[in-house]
Design an enzyme around this catalytic site. Sequence first.
Site, mmCIF file in Angstrom:
data_model
loop_
_atom_site.group_PDB
_atom_site.id
_atom_site.type_symbol
_atom_site.label_atom_id
_atom_site.label_comp_id
_atom_site.label_asym_id
_atom_site.label_seq_id
_atom_site.Cartn_x
_atom_site.Cartn_y
_atom_site.Cartn_z
ATOM 1 N N SER A 8 0.992 -1.355 0.122
ATOM 2 C CA SER A 8 0.025 0.037 0.000
ATOM 3 C C SER A 8 0.747 1.508 0.041
ATOM 4 O O SER A 8 1.575 1.560 1.065
ATOM 5 C CB SER A 8 -0.793 -0.052 1.294
ATOM 6 N N HIS A 33 -1.380 -1.637 -4.118
ATOM 7 C CA HIS A 33 -2.370 -1.297 -3.546
ATOM 8 C C HIS A 33 -2.603 0.273 -3.237
ATOM 9 O O HIS A 33 -1.702 1.128 -2.741
ATOM 10 C CB HIS A 33 -2.554 -1.634 -2.037
ATOM 11 N N ASP A 35 -4.926 3.445 -1.847
ATOM 12 C CA ASP A 35 -6.089 3.989 -0.834
ATOM 13 C C ASP A 35 -6.458 5.291 -1.447
ATOM 14 O O ASP A 35 -5.887 6.297 -0.889
ATOM 15 C CB ASP A 35 -5.443 3.772 0.561
ATOM 16 N N MET A 37 -9.076 8.015 -0.079
ATOM 17 C CA MET A 37 -10.066 8.601 1.115
ATOM 18 C C MET A 37 -10.567 9.891 0.841
ATOM 19 O O MET A 37 -10.053 10.816 0.025
ATOM 20 C CB MET A 37 -9.298 8.710 2.218
ATOM 21 N N HIS A 66 -8.564 0.790 -3.712
ATOM 22 C CA HIS A 66 -9.386 0.610 -2.635
ATOM 23 C C HIS A 66 -9.988 2.047 -2.216
ATOM 24 O O HIS A 66 -9.387 2.936 -1.909
ATOM 25 C CB HIS A 66 -8.724 0.315 -1.347
ATOM 26 N N MET A 68 -11.943 4.507 -0.172
ATOM 27 C CA MET A 68 -12.654 4.634 1.058
ATOM 28 C C MET A 68 -13.540 5.993 0.805
ATOM 29 O O MET A 68 -13.135 6.968 1.581
ATOM 30 C CB MET A 68 -11.920 4.893 2.184
ATOM 31 N N MET A 137 -11.188 -5.662 6.073
ATOM 32 C CA MET A 137 -10.539 -5.000 6.904
ATOM 33 C C MET A 137 -10.039 -5.299 8.074
ATOM 34 O O MET A 137 -11.120 -5.595 8.844
ATOM 35 C CB MET A 137 -11.225 -3.271 7.122
ATOM 36 N N ASP A 175 -6.498 -6.362 4.807
ATOM 37 C CA ASP A 175 -5.719 -5.139 4.789
ATOM 38 C C ASP A 175 -5.678 -4.302 6.239
ATOM 39 O O ASP A 175 -6.922 -4.140 6.762
ATOM 40 C CB ASP A 175 -6.685 -3.906 3.597
#
Length: 216
Positions: A8, A33, A35, A37, A66, A68, A137, A175
């Site tokens: 990540s 990966h 992330d 947000m 991913h 979020m 998660m 994760d």
Amino acid sequence: MKPIIAPSILSANFAHLAKDMEMINRSEADWVHIDVMDGVFVPNISFGFPVLKFVAELTDKPLDVHLMIVNPEKFIHEVKALGAYTMNVHVEACTHLHRVVQQIREAGMKPAVTINPATPVAVLNDIIRDVYMILVMSVNPGFGGQAFIERSVEKVSELRELIDKTGSKALIEVDGGVNPETGARLVAAGADVLVAGSVIFAHKDPEQMIRDLKGL
Ligand code: DX5
Ligand code: ZN
């Protein structure tokens, strides 16, 4: 089967991202990966599509994205434009999860569904046959470097049972708080994909840490 390893980049040095991406490219990592947000679904903001456009150009490894964020279906086009391999959306962020999964597949990406630590595996009963992957998660999403939530190992076993019972082919990804110790237990419980951030980027030899995780 060796686990798929997805570093990540949330824990990378954003001022020297190209250098960290080169390390990932050289390493035994399978995926990257990413992330995203929004400061609404999770109490943090990471990076958005204008940044990721350039990050995506730095690697040929498959991008495991991913999200979020609330209403992730609004960004299917942007995620696709990055050349993403998977698009992970949270159960908790999708009112019409089944529709979103179909839309991701229609866009030509692998649909993955993510569950937060307080969301039970049973919520997946009616979507498990339709997804490429489930992301469990093992910390509350929003930050790297948090402590692993122990219950996640049992959740992976429960999910493995559900997948086997239903004949689903879904991969199990985990994760949060992954290190060689928690990773070994997750793989034993049935995890196929390990995401790891801080344990890799805080290590003096990140490539070696990736190799250690790959060897689990
Ligand atoms: C957390 C992110 C993770 C994070 C994991 O919200 O989804 O991908 O980078 O970081 P570590 O491995 O440090 O727990
Ligand atoms: Zn993540």
